[in-house]
Design a protein around this motif. Structure first.
Motif, PDB file in Angstrom:
ATOM      1  N   GLU A  86      31.620  46.027  41.873  1.00 56.44           N
ATOM      2  CA  GLU A  86      31.859  44.593  41.889  1.00 56.44           C
ATOM      3  C   GLU A  86      33.141  44.245  41.126  1.00 56.44           C
ATOM      4  N   ARG A  87      33.337  44.890  39.996  1.00 51.74           N
ATOM      5  CA  ARG A  87      34.539  44.636  39.195  1.00 51.74           C
ATOM      6  C   ARG A  87      35.800  45.061  39.951  1.00 51.74           C
ATOM      7  N   ILE A  88      35.728  46.197  40.641  1.00 52.90           N
ATOM      8  CA  ILE A  88      36.861  46.686  41.433  1.00 52.90           C
ATOM      9  C   ILE A  88      37.191  45.715  42.553  1.00 52.90           C
ATOM     10  N   VAL A  89      36.160  45.268  43.255  1.00 54.41           N
ATOM     11  CA  VAL A  89      36.368  44.363  44.383  1.00 54.41           C
ATOM     12  C   VAL A  89      36.981  43.056  43.911  1.00 54.41           C
ATOM     13  N   ARG A  90      36.489  42.509  42.808  1.00 52.29           N
ATOM     14  CA  ARG A  90      37.023  41.246  42.300  1.00 52.29           C
ATOM     15  C   ARG A  90      38.489  41.387  41.890  1.00 52.29           C
ATOM     16  N   ALA A  91      38.823  42.498  41.279  1.00 45.63           N
ATOM     17  CA  ALA A  91      40.224  42.727  40.889  1.00 45.63           C
ATOM     18  C   ALA A  91      41.107  42.807  42.132  1.00 45.63           C
ATOM     19  N   ALA A  92      40.621  43.483  43.162  1.00 47.84           N
ATOM     20  CA  ALA A  92      41.391  43.606  44.399  1.00 47.84           C
ATOM     21  C   ALA A  92      41.582  42.244  45.060  1.00 47.84           C
ATOM     22  N   MET A  93      40.544  41.408  45.043  1.00 47.55           N
ATOM     23  CA  MET A  93      40.654  40.083  45.631  1.00 47.55           C
ATOM     24  C   MET A  93      41.678  39.225  44.891  1.00 47.55           C
ATOM     25  N   GLN A  94      41.719  39.355  43.589  1.00 50.52           N
ATOM     26  CA  GLN A  94      42.692  38.593  42.807  1.00 50.52           C
ATOM     27  C   GLN A  94      44.116  39.012  43.160  1.00 50.52           C
ATOM     28  N   ILE A  95      44.320  40.307  43.372  1.00 48.07           N
ATOM     29  CA  ILE A  95      45.647  40.797  43.765  1.00 48.07           C
ATOM     30  C   ILE A  95      46.035  40.237  45.122  1.00 48.07           C
ATOM     31  N   ALA A  96      45.113  40.316  46.079  1.00 46.86           N
ATOM     32  CA  ALA A  96      45.406  39.838  47.429  1.00 46.86           C
ATOM     33  C   ALA A  96      45.629  38.328  47.447  1.00 46.86           C
ATOM     34  N   ASP A  97      44.844  37.582  46.677  1.00 51.21           N
ATOM     35  CA  ASP A  97      45.011  36.127  46.622  1.00 51.21           C
ATOM     36  C   ASP A  97      46.377  35.751  46.052  1.00 51.21           C
ATOM     37  N   ALA A  98      46.815  36.510  45.045  1.00 48.09           N
ATOM     38  CA  ALA A  98      48.066  36.173  44.367  1.00 48.09           C
ATOM     39  C   ALA A  98      49.297  36.696  45.096  1.00 48.09           C
ATOM     40  N   ARG A  99      49.180  37.888  45.708  1.00 47.42           N
ATOM     41  CA  ARG A  99      50.380  38.530  46.250  1.00 47.42           C
ATOM     42  C   ARG A  99      50.310  38.839  47.739  1.00 47.42           C
ATOM     43  N   GLY A 100      49.183  38.546  48.381  1.00 44.35           N
ATOM     44  CA  GLY A 100      49.069  38.787  49.804  1.00 44.35           C
ATOM     45  C   GLY A 100      48.531  40.165  50.126  1.00 44.35           C
ATOM     46  N   SER A 101      48.179  40.361  51.398  1.00 39.65           N
ATOM     47  CA  SER A 101      47.562  41.615  51.827  1.00 39.65           C
ATOM     48  C   SER A 101      48.502  42.802  51.699  1.00 39.65           C
ATOM     49  N   ALA A 102      49.818  42.579  51.779  1.00 39.86           N
ATOM     50  CA  ALA A 102      50.768  43.690  51.699  1.00 39.86           C
ATOM     51  C   ALA A 102      50.725  44.364  50.334  1.00 39.86           C
ATOM     52  N   ALA A 103      50.303  43.622  49.307  1.00 42.44           N
ATOM     53  CA  ALA A 103      50.278  44.177  47.951  1.00 42.44           C
ATOM     54  C   ALA A 103      48.972  44.890  47.640  1.00 42.44           C
ATOM     55  N   LEU A 104      48.039  44.886  48.595  1.00 40.17           N
ATOM     56  CA  LEU A 104      46.698  45.404  48.337  1.00 40.17           C
ATOM     57  C   LEU A 104      46.620  46.905  48.587  1.00 40.17           C
ATOM     58  N   SER A 105      46.221  47.644  47.568  1.00 40.85           N
ATOM     59  CA  SER A 105      46.004  49.090  47.685  1.00 40.85           C
ATOM     60  C   SER A 105      45.151  49.533  46.508  1.00 40.85           C
ATOM     61  N   LEU A 106      44.516  50.689  46.646  1.00 39.53           N
ATOM     62  CA  LEU A 106      43.732  51.223  45.534  1.00 39.53           C
ATOM     63  C   LEU A 106      44.621  51.500  44.322  1.00 39.53           C
ATOM     64  N   ARG A 107      45.850  51.922  44.569  1.00 42.82           N
ATOM     65  CA  ARG A 107      46.785  52.183  43.474  1.00 42.82           C
ATOM     66  C   ARG A 107      47.061  50.903  42.684  1.00 42.82           C
ATOM     67  N   ALA A 108      47.250  49.784  43.419  1.00 39.28           N
ATOM     68  CA  ALA A 108      47.517  48.512  42.754  1.00 39.28           C
ATOM     69  C   ALA A 108      46.306  48.045  41.951  1.00 39.28           C
ATOM     70  N   VAL A 109      45.110  48.240  42.510  1.00 36.63           N
ATOM     71  CA  VAL A 109      43.893  47.847  41.810  1.00 36.63           C
ATOM     72  C   VAL A 109      43.701  48.705  40.558  1.00 36.63           C
ATOM     73  N   ALA A 110      43.959  49.991  40.683  1.00 41.41           N
ATOM     74  CA  ALA A 110      43.833  50.887  39.531  1.00 41.41           C
ATOM     75  C   ALA A 110      44.789  50.468  38.418  1.00 41.41           C
ATOM     76  N   ALA A 111      46.009  50.114  38.789  1.00 40.49           N
ATOM     77  CA  ALA A 111      46.982  49.666  37.794  1.00 40.49           C
ATOM     78  C   ALA A 111      46.521  48.379  37.121  1.00 40.49           C
ATOM     79  N   GLU A 112      45.929  47.484  37.912  1.00 42.91           N
ATOM     80  CA  GLU A 112      45.428  46.214  37.366  1.00 42.91           C
ATOM     81  C   GLU A 112      44.316  46.456  36.356  1.00 42.91           C
ATOM     82  N   LEU A 113      43.447  47.435  36.632  1.00 42.24           N
ATOM     83  CA  LEU A 113      42.311  47.728  35.755  1.00 42.24           C
ATOM     84  C   LEU A 113      42.651  48.733  34.666  1.00 42.24           C
ATOM     85  N   GLY A 114      43.831  49.339  34.760  1.00 38.81           N
ATOM     86  CA  GLY A 114      44.245  50.306  33.754  1.00 38.81           C
ATOM     87  C   GLY A 114      43.512  51.622  33.834  1.00 38.81           C
TER      88      GLY A 114
END
Length: 296
Positions: A86-114
């Motif tokens: 759930e935490r991973i999904v929410r972080a990914a949604m925040q990335i997509a909402d802020a930067r669009g679908s092109a910015a969405l990837s597991l690498r980006a989510v991992a960086a967001e969560l550290g």
């Protein structure tokens, strides 16, 4: 602090707690959808999603005689895994909402969560595509009203519920498949709620499926433009109405041949107009000729 999770996840977590605490033991029946709706004061669709989430996590299983019961064998890490997912999904949604679908990837989510990308993979359901989990989380935000009477009103509300999801999350339409739909809790709940529009109608299963898919595809197809329009507004600094007014000043001779000067067209007006025409057309297959009445 208010629990930010959708109602169905809060209900699932409470039933998980009862199982962990021994209040519900392996083989014990779990609350039915009707019992959940009564205890938590939620719609039947929300109760259905809660039970679907519990089944997906391995907490409960279906039996032929009793129905849903507490699973006999459970993977000890599933409860924690569900929270992490759930935490991973929410972080990914925040990335997509802020930067669009092109910015969405597991690498980006991992960086967001550290964390490392491989750490995320251990918490994701290998049977579910990552993007489908995101789309399902977006649909889980729907608060279903009591269905209005009449198939046309019901389908109209269903279309607007779907449209609202896409307005909140413009990247979701590209993740929704019509020919290969995801069998995840929130998307299934949307389908079940929408299909109730056909209750009492003499329609075969093929017609029901095609009407449902046609409606979903119309909303999705129109909503694909929302993210593109948002990007264009960011690039130009103008809304579609402002851009149209600016183009009118330049191309007035051409545009006035097509429309009146003050006529406005945007995605919302196109969606509403097209939806009503679609419902007009569906009247042919939804009601026998002798019983057709003017639309409401």
């Amino acid at each position: 602090m208010t629990d930010p999770r959708p109602p169905y996840l809060r209900i699932a977590a409470e039933i998980e707690r009862r199982i962990t605490a021994g209040e519900l033991r392996p083989g014990d029946p779990v609350p039915t959808t009707r019992a959940i709706a009564r205890e938590w004061g939620v719609a039947m669709a929300t109760a259905t999603k809660a039970l679907a989430a519990l089944k997906q996590s391995g907490a409960i299983e279906s039996t032929s005689r009793v129905g849903a019961v507490v699973a006999g064998r459970r993977l000890p890490s599933r409860a924690t895994e569900g929270l992490e997912r759930e935490r991973i999904v929410r972080a990914a949604m925040q990335i997509a909402d802020a930067r669009g679908s092109a910015a969405l990837s597991l690498r980006a989510v991992a960086a967001e969560l550290g964390v490392a990308t491989m750490t995320l993979r251990r918490h994701l359901d290998v049977e579910s595509d990552f993007t489908q989990l995101l789309a399902d989380a977006a649909f889980a935000e729907i608060d279903y009203p009591e269905p209005p009477p009449g198939w046309r009103s019901h389908l109209r509300v269903a279309a607007h519920l779907q449209w609202d999801v896409y307005q909140r999350h413009p990247w979701v339409p590209r993740l929704v498949s019509i020919t290969r739909p995801a069998t995840l809790p929130a998307m299934m709940a949307y389908g079940l709620w929408t299909l109730r529009a056909f209750d009492g109608l003499a329609l075969d299963s093929s017609t029901r499926l095609h009407v449902y898919a046609t409606l979903v595809n119309y909303v999705r197809g129109t909503a694909v433009n929302i993210e593109t329009e948002a990007g264009a507004e960011l690039d130009t600094g103008m809304t579609s109405k402002q851009w149209g007014a600016a183009r009118l000043a330049v191309d007035r001779p051409l545009i006035t041949q097509l429309t009146e000067p003050n006529t406005e067209v945007d995605l919302d007006s196109l969606f509403t107009f097209g939806l009503e025409r679609l419902l007009d057309g569906l009247t042919i297959v939804m009601t026998p000729p002798k019983t057709r009445r003017p639309r409401t």
